[in-house]
Design a protein around this motif. Structure first.
Motif, PDB file in Angstrom:
ATOM      1  N   PHE A  87       9.059  -9.284   2.266  1.00 19.13           N
ATOM      2  CA  PHE A  87       7.821  -8.589   1.911  1.00 19.13           C
ATOM      3  C   PHE A  87       8.051  -7.753   0.657  1.00 19.13           C
ATOM      4  O   PHE A  87       9.180  -7.424   0.292  1.00 19.13           O
ATOM      5  N   SER A  88       6.948  -7.380   0.027  1.00 16.88           N
ATOM      6  CA  SER A  88       7.010  -6.416  -1.068  1.00 16.88           C
ATOM      7  C   SER A  88       5.781  -5.524  -0.994  1.00 16.88           C
ATOM      8  O   SER A  88       4.694  -5.961  -0.592  1.00 16.88           O
ATOM      9  N   LEU A  89       5.934  -4.272  -1.386  1.00 17.82           N
ATOM     10  CA  LEU A  89       4.849  -3.291  -1.288  1.00 17.82           C
ATOM     11  C   LEU A  89       5.039  -2.199  -2.318  1.00 17.82           C
ATOM     12  O   LEU A  89       6.097  -2.087  -2.944  1.00 17.82           O
ATOM     13  N   GLY A  90       3.996  -1.413  -2.502  1.00 16.09           N
ATOM     14  CA  GLY A  90       4.073  -0.319  -3.459  1.00 16.09           C
ATOM     15  C   GLY A  90       3.824  -0.781  -4.883  1.00 16.09           C
ATOM     16  O   GLY A  90       3.300  -1.873  -5.140  1.00 16.09           O
ATOM     17  N   ASP A  91       4.239   0.031  -5.848  1.00 12.43           N
ATOM     18  CA  ASP A  91       3.934  -0.212  -7.260  1.00 12.43           C
ATOM     19  C   ASP A  91       4.536  -1.499  -7.806  1.00 12.43           C
ATOM     20  O   ASP A  91       4.029  -2.052  -8.786  1.00 12.43           O
ATOM     21  N   VAL A  92       5.626  -1.980  -7.220  1.00 14.56           N
ATOM     22  CA  VAL A  92       6.279  -3.181  -7.740  1.00 14.56           C
ATOM     23  C   VAL A  92       5.534  -4.457  -7.365  1.00 14.56           C
ATOM     24  O   VAL A  92       5.720  -5.499  -7.981  1.00 14.56           O
ATOM     25  N   ALA A  93       4.672  -4.379  -6.363  1.00  9.74           N
ATOM     26  CA  ALA A  93       4.028  -5.575  -5.817  1.00  9.74           C
ATOM     27  C   ALA A  93       2.634  -5.783  -6.409  1.00  9.74           C
ATOM     28  O   ALA A  93       1.903  -4.832  -6.664  1.00  9.74           O
ATOM     29  N   GLU A  94       2.267  -7.037  -6.600  1.00  3.95           N
ATOM     30  CA  GLU A  94       0.938  -7.412  -7.087  1.00  3.95           C
ATOM     31  C   GLU A  94       0.011  -7.530  -5.885  1.00  3.95           C
ATOM     32  O   GLU A  94      -0.311  -8.626  -5.419  1.00  3.95           O
TER      33      GLU A  94
ATOM     34  N   GLY B 180      -3.148  -6.072  -5.536  1.00  4.49           N
ATOM     35  CA  GLY B 180      -4.577  -5.927  -5.763  1.00  4.49           C
ATOM     36  C   GLY B 180      -5.067  -4.519  -5.497  1.00  4.49           C
ATOM     37  O   GLY B 180      -6.219  -4.183  -5.797  1.00  4.49           O
ATOM     38  N   GLY B 181      -4.202  -3.670  -4.941  1.00  6.87           N
ATOM     39  CA  GLY B 181      -4.553  -2.281  -4.687  1.00  6.87           C
ATOM     40  C   GLY B 181      -4.099  -1.373  -5.813  1.00  6.87           C
ATOM     41  O   GLY B 181      -3.397  -1.812  -6.734  1.00  6.87           O
ATOM     42  N   PRO B 182      -4.478  -0.108  -5.777  1.00 10.55           N
ATOM     43  CA  PRO B 182      -4.077   0.826  -6.835  1.00 10.55           C
ATOM     44  C   PRO B 182      -2.585   1.109  -6.789  1.00 10.55           C
ATOM     45  O   PRO B 182      -1.945   0.974  -5.741  1.00 10.55           O
TER      46      PRO B 182
ATOM     47  N   ARG C 123      -0.535   6.868  -2.089  1.00 12.28           N
ATOM     48  CA  ARG C 123      -1.336   6.667  -0.876  1.00 12.28           C
ATOM     49  C   ARG C 123      -1.492   5.184  -0.570  1.00 12.28           C
ATOM     50  O   ARG C 123      -1.420   4.764   0.585  1.00 12.28           O
ATOM     51  N   ALA C 124      -1.690   4.375  -1.608  1.00 14.68           N
ATOM     52  CA  ALA C 124      -1.816   2.931  -1.401  1.00 14.68           C
ATOM     53  C   ALA C 124      -0.517   2.354  -0.858  1.00 14.68           C
ATOM     54  O   ALA C 124      -0.521   1.510   0.054  1.00 14.68           O
ATOM     55  N   GLY C 125       0.614   2.801  -1.395  1.00  9.23           N
ATOM     56  CA  GLY C 125       1.906   2.326  -0.909  1.00  9.23           C
ATOM     57  C   GLY C 125       2.137   2.664   0.548  1.00  9.23           C
ATOM     58  O   GLY C 125       2.722   1.878   1.305  1.00  9.23           O
ATOM     59  N   MET C 126       1.671   3.828   0.968  1.00  8.84           N
ATOM     60  CA  MET C 126       1.844   4.243   2.363  1.00  8.84           C
ATOM     61  C   MET C 126       0.957   3.421   3.290  1.00  8.84           C
ATOM     62  O   MET C 126       1.355   3.074   4.410  1.00  8.84           O
ATOM     63  N   VAL C 127      -0.252   3.082   2.835  1.00  6.22           N
ATOM     64  CA  VAL C 127      -1.122   2.201   3.618  1.00  6.22           C
ATOM     65  C   VAL C 127      -0.487   0.819   3.732  1.00  6.22           C
ATOM     66  O   VAL C 127      -0.480   0.201   4.806  1.00  6.22           O
ATOM     67  N   GLN C 128       0.066   0.332   2.626  1.00  3.82           N
ATOM     68  CA  GLN C 128       0.738  -0.970   2.646  1.00  3.82           C
ATOM     69  C   GLN C 128       1.957  -0.960   3.568  1.00  3.82           C
ATOM     70  O   GLN C 128       2.288  -1.976   4.190  1.00  3.82           O
ATOM     71  N   ALA C 129       2.624   0.180   3.660  1.00  5.89           N
ATOM     72  CA  ALA C 129       3.778   0.297   4.563  1.00  5.89           C
ATOM     73  C   ALA C 129       3.370   0.030   6.008  1.00  5.89           C
ATOM     74  O   ALA C 129       4.105  -0.619   6.766  1.00  5.89           O
TER      75      ALA C 129
ATOM     76  N   GLU D  43      -7.645   4.907  -1.452  1.00  7.12           N
ATOM     77  CA  GLU D  43      -6.225   4.788  -1.808  1.00  7.12           C
ATOM     78  C   GLU D  43      -5.971   5.169  -3.263  1.00  7.12           C
ATOM     79  O   GLU D  43      -4.845   5.506  -3.634  1.00  7.12           O
ATOM     80  N   GLY D  44      -7.007   5.118  -4.090  1.00  8.33           N
ATOM     81  CA  GLY D  44      -6.835   5.431  -5.507  1.00  8.33           C
ATOM     82  C   GLY D  44      -7.146   6.872  -5.861  1.00  8.33           C
ATOM     83  O   GLY D  44      -7.148   7.236  -7.035  1.00  8.33           O
ATOM     84  N   SER D  45      -7.405   7.705  -4.863  1.00 12.49           N
ATOM     85  CA  SER D  45      -7.747   9.103  -5.140  1.00 12.49           C
ATOM     86  C   SER D  45      -6.504   9.888  -5.530  1.00 12.49           C
ATOM     87  O   SER D  45      -5.395   9.605  -5.098  1.00 12.49           O
ATOM     88  N   LEU D  46      -6.710  10.894  -6.386  1.00 14.95           N
ATOM     89  CA  LEU D  46      -5.601  11.706  -6.876  1.00 14.95           C
ATOM     90  C   LEU D  46      -6.111  13.097  -7.208  1.00 14.95           C
ATOM     91  O   LEU D  46      -7.180  13.249  -7.808  1.00 14.95           O
TER      92      LEU D  46
END
Length: 355
Positions: free
Chosen positions: A296-303, A305-307, A311-317, A342-345
């Motif tokens: 698997f791959s997740l977070g900023d390194v993975a394509e 489609g999410g931001p 927060r997005a990486g944690m949801v993907q986890a 997930e894209g809120s900052l």
């Protein structure tokens, strides 16, 4: 302002409620798991590469839920968790930089004894037979692998040092450069650029950047120098300006080199991100690699489609954790569907401002 906050609350209340109930269920499950998981001599490794927000969240969720016969191995090159959202401020504000580095000690304090192992090392290749090769020469076999290696960016977003002492020294060097410079160019108006400009102007109001000159619609060529240096920027119409310090806050490069040798077709030729299926399993354009459903791959390194956000990486986890358990137990896998929240900052550019 109050009406805007109310609209946001109403819009996202179902999401907050669902997340709250899910978190409560997770806590109950983790408590039961703590007293039911048993270490076995032949426990198989679930390897997580990368210990930032996505990787550490996944490692913790796995340590709270894997059945007996499996354990988590976290591979992270840095000695401490790097709180990168604070790096821009601590590259400006002196004598606080140590607060941006959080010890990994105790992150699994409530997990069953023996279910978690952490290695400070760098994963450099995935070998045949489901083995991760480390820079130290060690080879770690795995039953499942999750790659959360993030992206490389120039300081202050990411630092080059791997040990806390050296990383603190790196931030102090950046602080000194900002202190000495009078005219500063912050190139890039993303979250990091806005934070940098706001903090510099807030803590050093006499310096020239935000509030004096904001140039939009420009992409000047940066000087070919290593690190933060002064130089000349060329704008449209061949207009040139001289600066004491130029801070680049643009661009990022996915850390996908782990797969370059063994799975080059699983890396996007355009973005260099790791290609994944909706289930976040590795996706290779070569059919011969289709059997690697356990990667698997997740977070900023993975394509995904999410931001590209924590927060997005944690949801993907959570998705990866569920799917690893689904594969172990022979259940249906879950697809990742990005949500707008997930894209809120939240940024605080300066001493008192909050946006």
């Amino acid at each position: 302002m109050a009406n805007d906050q109310l609209r946001v609350f109403i819009k996202y209340f179902p999401v907050f409620l669902k997340y709250g109930l899910s978190l409560l269920f997770q806590r109950v499950q983790a408590l039961i798991h703590r007293y039911t998981w048993k270490p076995l001599p032949s426990s198989q490794n679930v390897v997580v590469v990368g210990g930032s927000f996505a990787g550490i969240t996944l490692a913790r969720r796995l340590a709270e839920s894997l059945p007996s016969g499996y354990k988590v191995v976290l591979i992270e090159k840095n000695s401490h968790f790097n709180y990168t959202f604070d790096f821009p401020r601590y590259s400006v504000l002196p004598k606080r930089e140590q607060r941006a580095f959080i010890p990994y000690t105790g992150i699994m304090a409530n997990a069953p004894k023996g279910i978690f192992e952490q290695l400070q090392d760098m994963a450099i290749n995935v070998l045949e037979g489901d083995v991760v090769e480390l820079a130290s020469g060690r080879k770690i076999p795995f039953a499942y692998l999750a790659i959360a290696t993030g992206v490389t960016q120039s300081p202050p977003t990411k630092l080059w040092a791997r040990e806390k002492a050296e990383a603190c020294a790196e931030l102090r060097a950046l602080q000194a450069k900002i202190l000495d410079a009078r005219r500063i160019a912050v190139v890039g108006a993303g979250a990091v650029g806005v934070q940098m400009a706001g903090d510099i102007k807030s803590f050093y109001p006499e310096k020239s950047n935000m509030g004096i000159g904001i140039v939009l619609g420009e992409r000047p060529e940066l000087p070919r120098t290593a690190g933060w240096e002064g130089g000349e920027l060329t704008f449209k119409g061949d207009r040139e300006e001289q600066f004491d310090l130029i801070i680049s806050c643009t661009g990022q490069t996915p850390n996908s080199s782990l797969l370059e040798q063994s799975f080059p077709t699983a890396i996007s030729s355009k973005t260099k991100s790791i290609l994944v299926k909706p289930t976040l399993q590795l996706h290779s354009v070569a059919e011969s690699n289709a059997q690697h459903h356990n990667m698997f791959s997740l977070g900023d390194v993975a394509e995904t489609g999410g931001p590209k956000m924590a927060r997005a990486g944690m949801v993907q986890a959570d998705i990866v954790q569920r799917n690893i358990l689904a594969l172990i137990n022979g259940r249906r896998l879950k697809a990742y569907k990005p949500m707008s929240i997930e894209g809120s900052l939240k940024l605080s550019p300066g001493k008192v401002s909050s946006r």
